[in-house]
Design a protein around this motif. Structure first.
Motif, short mmCIF file in Angstrom:
data_model
loop_
_atom_site.label_atom_id
_atom_site.label_comp_id
_atom_site.label_asym_id
_atom_site.label_seq_id
_atom_site.Cartn_x
_atom_site.Cartn_y
_atom_site.Cartn_z
N MET A 109 -81.70 19.41 -1.32
CA MET A 109 -82.86 19.24 -0.47
C MET A 109 -83.54 17.90 -0.73
O MET A 109 -83.89 17.17 0.21
CB MET A 109 -83.84 20.39 -0.71
CG MET A 109 -85.09 20.31 0.15
SD MET A 109 -86.33 21.54 -0.33
CE MET A 109 -86.75 20.95 -1.97
N TYR A 110 -83.70 17.56 -2.00
CA TYR A 110 -84.33 16.27 -2.33
C TYR A 110 -83.45 15.10 -1.89
O TYR A 110 -83.96 14.05 -1.47
CB TYR A 110 -84.60 16.20 -3.83
CG TYR A 110 -85.77 17.03 -4.29
CD1 TYR A 110 -87.03 16.91 -3.68
CD2 TYR A 110 -85.65 17.95 -5.33
CE1 TYR A 110 -88.10 17.68 -4.09
CE2 TYR A 110 -86.73 18.72 -5.74
CZ TYR A 110 -87.94 18.58 -5.11
OH TYR A 110 -89.02 19.35 -5.53
N GLU A 111 -82.15 15.26 -2.00
CA GLU A 111 -81.26 14.20 -1.54
C GLU A 111 -81.40 13.98 -0.03
O GLU A 111 -81.37 12.83 0.45
CB GLU A 111 -79.82 14.53 -1.90
CG GLU A 111 -79.51 14.39 -3.39
CD GLU A 111 -78.09 14.80 -3.72
OE1 GLU A 111 -77.63 14.51 -4.85
OE2 GLU A 111 -77.42 15.40 -2.85
N GLY A 112 -81.56 15.09 0.72
CA GLY A 112 -81.79 14.95 2.16
C GLY A 112 -83.10 14.22 2.46
O GLY A 112 -83.16 13.36 3.36
N GLN A 113 -84.16 14.56 1.71
CA GLN A 113 -85.43 13.86 1.90
C GLN A 113 -85.31 12.37 1.54
O GLN A 113 -85.86 11.51 2.24
CB GLN A 113 -86.51 14.53 1.04
CG GLN A 113 -86.90 15.92 1.50
CD GLN A 113 -87.97 16.53 0.62
OE1 GLN A 113 -88.43 15.91 -0.34
NE2 GLN A 113 -88.38 17.77 0.95
N ARG A 114 -84.57 12.10 0.46
CA ARG A 114 -84.41 10.70 0.06
C ARG A 114 -83.66 9.91 1.14
O ARG A 114 -84.04 8.77 1.46
CB ARG A 114 -83.65 10.62 -1.26
CG ARG A 114 -83.51 9.24 -1.83
CD ARG A 114 -82.63 9.23 -3.05
NE ARG A 114 -81.28 9.72 -2.75
CZ ARG A 114 -80.33 9.90 -3.66
NH1 ARG A 114 -80.59 9.65 -4.94
NH2 ARG A 114 -79.15 10.35 -3.32
N TYR B 137 -85.06 6.69 3.17
CA TYR B 137 -84.32 5.43 3.21
C TYR B 137 -84.11 4.96 4.64
O TYR B 137 -84.22 3.76 4.95
CB TYR B 137 -82.97 5.58 2.50
CG TYR B 137 -83.07 5.60 0.99
CD1 TYR B 137 -84.25 5.23 0.34
CD2 TYR B 137 -81.98 5.97 0.21
CE1 TYR B 137 -84.34 5.26 -1.03
CE2 TYR B 137 -82.06 5.99 -1.17
CZ TYR B 137 -83.25 5.63 -1.79
OH TYR B 137 -83.34 5.66 -3.16
N ASN B 138 -83.84 5.90 5.55
CA ASN B 138 -83.67 5.52 6.95
C ASN B 138 -84.98 4.99 7.55
O ASN B 138 -84.98 4.02 8.32
CB ASN B 138 -83.19 6.73 7.75
CG ASN B 138 -81.76 7.13 7.40
OD1 ASN B 138 -80.97 6.29 6.99
ND2 ASN B 138 -81.44 8.40 7.55
N GLN B 139 -86.09 5.64 7.19
CA GLN B 139 -87.38 5.15 7.69
C GLN B 139 -87.68 3.75 7.15
O GLN B 139 -88.18 2.88 7.90
CB GLN B 139 -88.48 6.13 7.27
CG GLN B 139 -88.40 7.48 7.96
CD GLN B 139 -89.49 8.43 7.49
OE1 GLN B 139 -90.39 8.05 6.73
NE2 GLN B 139 -89.43 9.68 7.94
N THR B 140 -87.38 3.54 5.88
CA THR B 140 -87.61 2.21 5.31
C THR B 140 -86.75 1.16 5.99
O THR B 140 -87.20 0.03 6.26
CB THR B 140 -87.32 2.24 3.80
OG1 THR B 140 -88.11 3.25 3.18
CG2 THR B 140 -87.62 0.91 3.17
N LEU C 68 -88.31 0.36 9.33
CA LEU C 68 -89.49 -0.49 9.17
C LEU C 68 -89.11 -1.93 8.82
O LEU C 68 -89.74 -2.88 9.30
CB LEU C 68 -90.39 0.10 8.08
CG LEU C 68 -91.12 1.40 8.44
CD1 LEU C 68 -91.85 1.94 7.22
CD2 LEU C 68 -92.10 1.17 9.59
N ASP C 69 -88.08 -2.08 8.00
CA ASP C 69 -87.63 -3.44 7.66
C ASP C 69 -87.11 -4.18 8.89
O ASP C 69 -87.36 -5.38 9.06
CB ASP C 69 -86.55 -3.38 6.58
CG ASP C 69 -87.10 -2.92 5.24
OD1 ASP C 69 -88.33 -3.03 5.05
OD2 ASP C 69 -86.31 -2.45 4.40
N GLN C 70 -86.40 -3.46 9.76
CA GLN C 70 -85.90 -4.09 10.98
C GLN C 70 -87.06 -4.53 11.88
O GLN C 70 -87.05 -5.63 12.45
CB GLN C 70 -84.99 -3.11 11.72
CG GLN C 70 -83.68 -2.81 11.00
CD GLN C 70 -82.80 -4.05 10.92
OE1 GLN C 70 -82.73 -4.84 11.85
NE2 GLN C 70 -82.13 -4.21 9.79
N VAL C 71 -88.07 -3.65 12.00
CA VAL C 71 -89.23 -4.00 12.84
C VAL C 71 -89.97 -5.18 12.23
O VAL C 71 -90.42 -6.09 12.95
CB VAL C 71 -90.15 -2.78 12.98
CG1 VAL C 71 -91.43 -3.17 13.72
CG2 VAL C 71 -89.44 -1.66 13.74
N ALA C 72 -90.12 -5.19 10.90
CA ALA C 72 -90.81 -6.30 10.24
C ALA C 72 -90.05 -7.61 10.45
O ALA C 72 -90.65 -8.67 10.69
CB ALA C 72 -90.96 -6.00 8.75
#
Length: 235
Positions: free
Chosen positions: A74-79, A83-86, A89-93
Motif C-alpha cells: 500500500m505504501y509503495e502504491g502511495q509512493r 512520484y508521478n505527481q512530482t 509538477l516538474d514538467q509544468v515548472a
C-alpha cells in the motif's frame, strides 16, 4: 455592519508549483521511511519462519508477515503516486520557466529593436555617400600637393634616348670589368702562370755547395770574428 455580515476575509494566495512540489517530496520521504521499517520487520519474520518448525507457530508468523507485506504494498502504491505527481509538477515548472524565458527574450528584442530604429534615424545613407565622395576628392588633392612638392630642380631635360642608352652601356661595361678583376684572384686568372715565390716573398733556397771560407791575415773572417779551423768544421 461588520457584526451583522462579518468582515471580508483576505484570501490566501494559491500555492506555487515549487511549494506543491516540496510538500509532495516531504510526503514521499515519509512514505519511504515507513517502507524501510516494514522491510526490516519482514526481514525478522523471514528469520523466524526459517527457525520455526512447521505448525501453528510458523503459520502465525507467516500471517503477521503477510499483514506487513500488504502494508508495504500500500505504501509503495502511495509512493509511486506521489512520484508521478512530482514528475507532473516538474514538467509544468519547466514549461513555465520556458515561457518566462521567452517573454524576457521578446522584451529584450523589442527594446533592442526600438533602440536600433532610433539610431538608424540619425544615420543617412546619402550623407555617407557624400562624405565618401568628399574624402576621395580630398585624397586626390593631397596626392597632387605631394607630387608638386616632390618635384626636382635644375635637372637637365635635353638628354635624348640614344645618349641615355649609350651612357648605360658604357657604365655596364665598366662595372663588368671591375667586377671580373676584383672577384678573380691573380693565380686563378687564365693565361697566367702563378708565381708563388713572388707572392709568398720567400728567400731563395740554398744550393748544394757551401761558399768558400775566407779569412784575412789576422785570422779573422769577413765579419771580424775569429776564424774557425777547417778541421773542426769538417768534424
Amino acid at each position: 455592519m461588520k457584526r451583522v455580515f462579518g468582515a471580508k476575509k483576505n484570501k490566501e494566495p494559491p500555492p506555487t508549483i515549487q511549494d506543491a512540489s516540496e510538500r509532495i517530496n516531504k510526503r514521499g520521504e515519509s512514505v519511504d521511511d515507513k517502507i524501510k521499517r516494514l522491510d526490516a520487520e519482514l526481514s525478522r519474520y523471514k528469520e523466524q519462519i526459517k527457525k520455526t518448525r512447521p505448525g501453528p507457530s510458523q503459520e502465525a508468523v507467516k500471517a503477521r508477515a503477510m499483514r506487513v507485506l500488504k502494508q508495504k504494498r500500500m505504501y509503495e502504491g502511495q509512493r509511486d503516486m506521489l512520484y508521478n505527481q512530482t514528475f507532473n509538477l516538474d514538467q509544468v515548472a519547466f514549461a513555465t520557466e520556458g515561457i518566462k524565458d521567452a517573454q524576457q527574450t521578446m522584451s529584450a528584442l523589442k527594446s533592442a529593436n526600438k533602440e536600433l530604429k532610433g539610431m538608424m534615424k540619425t544615420v543617412n545613407i546619402q550623407d555617407i555617400d557624400s562624405m565618401q565622395d568628399e574624402m576621395m576628392d580630398l585624397m586626390d588633392v593631397s596626392n597632387e600637393i605631394q607630387e608638386t612638392l616632390g618635384r626636382s630642380y635644375n635637372v637637365p631635360d635635353d638628354i635624348d634616348e640614344e645618349e641615355l642608352m649609350g651612357e648605360l652601356d658604357a657604365l655596364e661595361a665598366d662595372m663588368g670589368t671591375e667586377t671580373e678583376v676584383d672577384s678573380v684572384p691573380s693565380y686563378l686568372q687564365p693565361d697566367r702562370e702563378p708565381d708563388l715565390d713572388s707572392e709568398l716573398n720567400l728567400p731563395a733556397a740554398p744550393s748544394g755547395h757551401a761558399a768558400p771560407y775566407r779569412q784575412n791575415a789576422q785570422g779573422e773572417d769577413e765579419l771580424g770574428l775569429p776564424a774557425v779551423p777547417q778541421a773542426s768544421l769538417r768534424g
